[in-house]
Scaffold this motif. Structure first.
Motif, PDB file in Angstrom:
ATOM      1  N   ALA A 236       0.826  -1.212   0.000  1.00 45.99           N
ATOM      2  CA  ALA A 236       0.000   0.000   0.000  1.00 45.99           C
ATOM      3  C   ALA A 236       0.856   1.256   0.000  1.00 45.99           C
ATOM      4  O   ALA A 236       0.539   2.241  -0.675  1.00 45.99           O
ATOM      5  N   ILE A 237       1.954   1.222   0.732  1.00 47.02           N
ATOM      6  CA  ILE A 237       2.831   2.394   0.798  1.00 47.02           C
ATOM      7  C   ILE A 237       3.575   2.588  -0.523  1.00 47.02           C
ATOM      8  O   ILE A 237       3.659   3.697  -1.058  1.00 47.02           O
ATOM      9  N   GLU A 238       4.083   1.493  -1.070  1.00 44.27           N
ATOM     10  CA  GLU A 238       4.882   1.601  -2.289  1.00 44.27           C
ATOM     11  C   GLU A 238       4.046   1.946  -3.517  1.00 44.27           C
ATOM     12  O   GLU A 238       4.492   2.689  -4.397  1.00 44.27           O
ATOM     13  N   THR A 239       2.826   1.421  -3.601  1.00 49.10           N
ATOM     14  CA  THR A 239       1.990   1.660  -4.776  1.00 49.10           C
ATOM     15  C   THR A 239       1.107   2.893  -4.629  1.00 49.10           C
ATOM     16  O   THR A 239       0.608   3.408  -5.624  1.00 49.10           O
ATOM     17  N   GLY A 240       0.891   3.325  -3.384  1.00 50.51           N
ATOM     18  CA  GLY A 240       0.007   4.465  -3.160  1.00 50.51           C
ATOM     19  C   GLY A 240      -1.467   4.114  -3.216  1.00 50.51           C
ATOM     20  O   GLY A 240      -2.323   5.004  -3.144  1.00 50.51           O
ATOM     21  N   ARG A 241      -1.788   2.829  -3.314  1.00 51.89           N
ATOM     22  CA  ARG A 241      -3.197   2.434  -3.369  1.00 51.89           C
ATOM     23  C   ARG A 241      -3.738   2.190  -1.960  1.00 51.89           C
ATOM     24  O   ARG A 241      -3.004   1.742  -1.074  1.00 51.89           O
ATOM     25  N   PRO A 242      -5.011   2.454  -1.737  1.00 51.63           N
ATOM     26  CA  PRO A 242      -5.593   2.137  -0.426  1.00 51.63           C
ATOM     27  C   PRO A 242      -5.576   0.629  -0.176  1.00 51.63           C
ATOM     28  O   PRO A 242      -5.772  -0.159  -1.103  1.00 51.63           O
ATOM     29  N   SER A 243      -5.338   0.233   1.048  1.00 51.41           N
ATOM     30  CA  SER A 243      -5.396  -1.180   1.388  1.00 51.41           C
ATOM     31  C   SER A 243      -6.835  -1.562   1.698  1.00 51.41           C
ATOM     32  O   SER A 243      -7.501  -0.900   2.497  1.00 51.41           O
ATOM     33  N   PRO A 244      -7.338  -2.651   1.100  1.00 56.94           N
ATOM     34  CA  PRO A 244      -8.708  -3.075   1.394  1.00 56.94           C
ATOM     35  C   PRO A 244      -8.865  -3.721   2.760  1.00 56.94           C
ATOM     36  O   PRO A 244      -9.985  -4.013   3.172  1.00 56.94           O
ATOM     37  N   LEU A 245      -7.753  -3.920   3.474  1.00 55.84           N
ATOM     38  CA  LEU A 245      -7.822  -4.586   4.778  1.00 55.84           C
ATOM     39  C   LEU A 245      -7.208  -3.764   5.904  1.00 55.84           C
ATOM     40  O   LEU A 245      -7.585  -3.937   7.068  1.00 55.84           O
ATOM     41  N   LEU A 246      -6.274  -2.874   5.593  1.00 55.84           N
ATOM     42  CA  LEU A 246      -5.541  -2.154   6.641  1.00 55.84           C
ATOM     43  C   LEU A 246      -5.819  -0.655   6.649  1.00 55.84           C
ATOM     44  O   LEU A 246      -5.189   0.080   7.414  1.00 55.84           O
ATOM     45  N   ALA A 247      -6.740  -0.185   5.834  1.00 54.14           N
ATOM     46  CA  ALA A 247      -7.001   1.253   5.736  1.00 54.14           C
ATOM     47  C   ALA A 247      -7.424   1.842   7.075  1.00 54.14           C
ATOM     48  O   ALA A 247      -8.170   1.219   7.843  1.00 54.14           O
ATOM     49  N   GLY A 248      -6.964   3.058   7.347  1.00 52.38           N
ATOM     50  CA  GLY A 248      -7.316   3.729   8.586  1.00 52.38           C
ATOM     51  C   GLY A 248      -8.804   3.923   8.746  1.00 52.38           C
ATOM     52  O   GLY A 248      -9.342   3.835   9.863  1.00 52.38           O
ATOM     53  N   GLU A 249      -9.510   4.158   7.644  1.00 54.07           N
ATOM     54  CA  GLU A 249     -10.958   4.369   7.719  1.00 54.07           C
ATOM     55  C   GLU A 249     -11.687   3.110   8.183  1.00 54.07           C
ATOM     56  O   GLU A 249     -12.673   3.195   8.929  1.00 54.07           O
ATOM     57  N   LEU A 250     -11.218   1.935   7.755  1.00 56.09           N
ATOM     58  CA  LEU A 250     -11.816   0.680   8.218  1.00 56.09           C
ATOM     59  C   LEU A 250     -11.614   0.505   9.720  1.00 56.09           C
ATOM     60  O   LEU A 250     -12.526   0.092  10.447  1.00 56.09           O
ATOM     61  N   ALA A 251     -10.396   0.797  10.182  1.00 55.50           N
ATOM     62  CA  ALA A 251     -10.092   0.672  11.605  1.00 55.50           C
ATOM     63  C   ALA A 251     -10.900   1.672  12.426  1.00 55.50           C
ATOM     64  O   ALA A 251     -11.360   1.363  13.531  1.00 55.50           O
ATOM     65  N   ARG A 252     -11.069   2.884  11.890  1.00 53.83           N
ATOM     66  CA  ARG A 252     -11.912   3.886  12.562  1.00 53.83           C
ATOM     67  C   ARG A 252     -13.341   3.375  12.683  1.00 53.83           C
ATOM     68  O   ARG A 252     -13.967   3.479  13.745  1.00 53.83           O
ATOM     69  N   ASP A 253     -13.881   2.789  11.603  1.00 57.97           N
ATOM     70  CA  ASP A 253     -15.242   2.263  11.640  1.00 57.97           C
ATOM     71  C   ASP A 253     -15.383   1.142  12.663  1.00 57.97           C
ATOM     72  O   ASP A 253     -16.399   1.039  13.360  1.00 57.97           O
ATOM     73  N   ALA A 254     -14.361   0.275  12.758  1.00 61.39           N
ATOM     74  CA  ALA A 254     -14.400  -0.806  13.744  1.00 61.39           C
ATOM     75  C   ALA A 254     -14.453  -0.243  15.156  1.00 61.39           C
ATOM     76  O   ALA A 254     -15.169  -0.755  16.026  1.00 61.39           O
ATOM     77  N   LEU A 255     -13.687   0.827  15.400  1.00 60.42           N
ATOM     78  CA  LEU A 255     -13.704   1.464  16.720  1.00 60.42           C
ATOM     79  C   LEU A 255     -15.067   2.081  17.004  1.00 60.42           C
ATOM     80  O   LEU A 255     -15.588   1.981  18.130  1.00 60.42           O
ATOM     81  N   VAL A 256     -15.665   2.709  16.003  1.00 59.21           N
ATOM     82  CA  VAL A 256     -17.012   3.266  16.168  1.00 59.21           C
ATOM     83  C   VAL A 256     -17.990   2.159  16.540  1.00 59.21           C
ATOM     84  O   VAL A 256     -18.820   2.322  17.452  1.00 59.21           O
ATOM     85  N   LEU A 257     -17.905   1.013  15.880  1.00 63.76           N
ATOM     86  CA  LEU A 257     -18.788  -0.105  16.209  1.00 63.76           C
ATOM     87  C   LEU A 257     -18.619  -0.539  17.661  1.00 63.76           C
ATOM     88  O   LEU A 257     -19.598  -0.857  18.355  1.00 63.76           O
ATOM     89  N   CYS A 258     -17.379  -0.568  18.141  1.00 68.08           N
ATOM     90  CA  CYS A 258     -17.132  -0.944  19.541  1.00 68.08           C
ATOM     91  C   CYS A 258     -17.813   0.027  20.498  1.00 68.08           C
ATOM     92  O   CYS A 258     -18.430  -0.380  21.497  1.00 68.08           O
ATOM     93  N   HIS A 259     -17.724   1.308  20.205  1.00 71.39           N
ATOM     94  CA  HIS A 259     -18.346   2.297  21.085  1.00 71.39           C
ATOM     95  C   HIS A 259     -19.872   2.242  21.002  1.00 71.39           C
ATOM     96  O   HIS A 259     -20.552   2.426  22.017  1.00 71.39           O
ATOM     97  N   ARG A 260     -20.407   1.973  19.832  1.00 66.78           N
ATOM     98  CA  ARG A 260     -21.865   1.860  19.720  1.00 66.78           C
ATOM     99  C   ARG A 260     -22.372   0.654  20.499  1.00 66.78           C
ATOM    100  O   ARG A 260     -23.447   0.691  21.103  1.00 66.78           O
ATOM    101  N   GLN A 261     -21.609  -0.435  20.499  1.00 67.38           N
ATOM    102  CA  GLN A 261     -22.014  -1.609  21.271  1.00 67.38           C
ATOM    103  C   GLN A 261     -21.989  -1.314  22.765  1.00 67.38           C
ATOM    104  O   GLN A 261     -22.857  -1.774  23.518  1.00 67.38           O
ATOM    105  N   THR A 262     -20.995  -0.560  23.194  1.00 66.92           N
ATOM    106  CA  THR A 262     -20.953  -0.165  24.603  1.00 66.92           C
ATOM    107  C   THR A 262     -22.190   0.651  24.963  1.00 66.92           C
ATOM    108  O   THR A 262     -22.818   0.426  26.012  1.00 66.92           O
TER     109      THR A 262
END
Length: 352
Positions: free
Chosen positions: A311-337
């Motif tokens: 992802a770093i070398e090609t400049g393409r977004p990662s379909p598995l490691l993107a920051g936006e995906l991780a942010r969404d996962a954190l949002v889901l955790c807080h909504r469950q709480t």
């Protein structure tokens, strides 16, 4: 050749260091830790619940910094790999972007959604990559499921049940503090929240019930509700007091043409693990166990870091490691709480 600076030499920092050494187009050029013994290369006191034990590392050719700021100033570091405590992720990531570095940060991306939003915004402003090390989709059983669903190998994804339970990690200070570690939802379940986000997209709402300890949820079950009412996804996670079950995780994934079953359990005193190896149940009543390759637990991290390097070398977004995906996962955790505390259906809305 990407030049890597690993920050934080605990168990995960050691695993990342070992994995980077097996990524052909990357080289660890620097480490940073405030632990003088580990800075000198003596990692024998590093312990974890899988993988190799700590050892004395040959750090010749690797710059060693007690101060994070000194590593950021090193022109021989292109990528900062943050294996620091979760409450430091946001400020350390922002500092790395300000220094012109790409960032790979261990999960969770942060402890609070507004911090994750600052991090993803800063990545865009800096023109650098923000990648979050959610390793689960790279572990063999989970990687098979991701590939099968994305490739529609067995038809449409209909939903499933995901489980992740451990005995109380008494060796982690402040585990139940929402402002330092985050508790079971943010530290443990976020693996499955991220996987569910990858496989099914963002749910519309969550329904959760469970028990709390102080300000965090200790054990819970969640139904994720999607715009498609036929998509049925449930997760259960948390900690139990009995130390006889150090770790269990698994899934039952329902597809139009097959069901994928995986159940891994560890019980103290047993010489062999219990559970069900990854098994595919087909519509004809048959079943098979797909080949998964190496059983080396570090291999999943090598695949994860290889994806980050791509992802770093090609400049393409990662379909598995993107920051936006991780942010969404954190949002889901807080909504469950919120759902556990309120006993109500909680909409999954904007970051806050």
């Amino acid at each position: 050749m990407l030049r890597i600076g690993v920050v934080g030499i605990g168990f995960m920092g050691m695993i990342h260091y070992l994995a980077w050494r097996r990524v052909s187009r990357a080289r660890v050029t620097a480490i940073s830790t405030r632990n003088a013994q580990r800075l000198a290369g003596d990692w024998r006191d590093v312990k974890g619940n899988f993988g190799p034990p700590g050892e004395v590392m040959d750090l010749s050719g690797v710059q060693k910094y007690a101060r994070y700021e000194d590593l950021l100033a090193d022109p021989e570091v292109d990528v900062v790999d943050l294996c620091s405590p979760p409450d430091k992720h946001c400020e350390m990531t922002l500092a790395a972007f300000a220094a012109g570095k790409h960032v790979l940060v261990e999960k969770p991306i942060a402890l609070h959604p507004h911090e994750a939003e600052r991090m993803t915004a800063a990545a865009k402003e800096s023109g650098k990559r923000l990648l979050v090390a959610h390793v689960l989709p790279f572990l063999p059983e989970f990687a098979y499921a991701v590939d099968a669903i994305r490739g529609a190998a067995f038809g449409k994804f209909l939903g499933g049940f995901f489980r992740r339970i451990v005995s109380e990690p008494t060796w982690i200070p402040d585990f139940f503090n929402p402002n330092t570690v985050g508790g079971p939802i943010v530290d443990l379940h976020i693996h499955d929240a991220h996987l569910i986000r990858v496989l099914a997209g963002m749910p519309a709402s969550v329904v959760s019930s469970g028990r709390t300890r102080g300000d965090v949820v200790e054990f819970f079950t969640t139904q994720f509700r999607f715009a498609d009412p036929k998509l049925h996804v449930v997760a259960q996670s948390g900690v139990i007091a009995q130390q006889g079950r150090p770790f269990t995780h698994g899934f039952e994934i329902h597809l139009e043409g097959a069901t994928l079953v995986f159940d891994s359990q560890a019980l103290v005193g047993q010489t062999e693990g219990t559970g069900v190896p990854l098994t595919v149940l087909d519509k004809s009543g048959g079943s098979f166990r797909p080949p998964l390759g190496s059983s080396d637990p570090v291999d999943g991290f090598v695949a994860e870091l290889t994806e980050a390097a791509d992802a770093i070398e090609t400049g393409r977004p990662s379909p598995l490691l993107a920051g936006e995906l991780a942010r969404d996962a954190l949002v889901l955790c807080h909504r469950q709480t919120e759902a556990v505390r309120s006993g109500e259906i909680v909409a999954v809305a904007a970051v806050r």
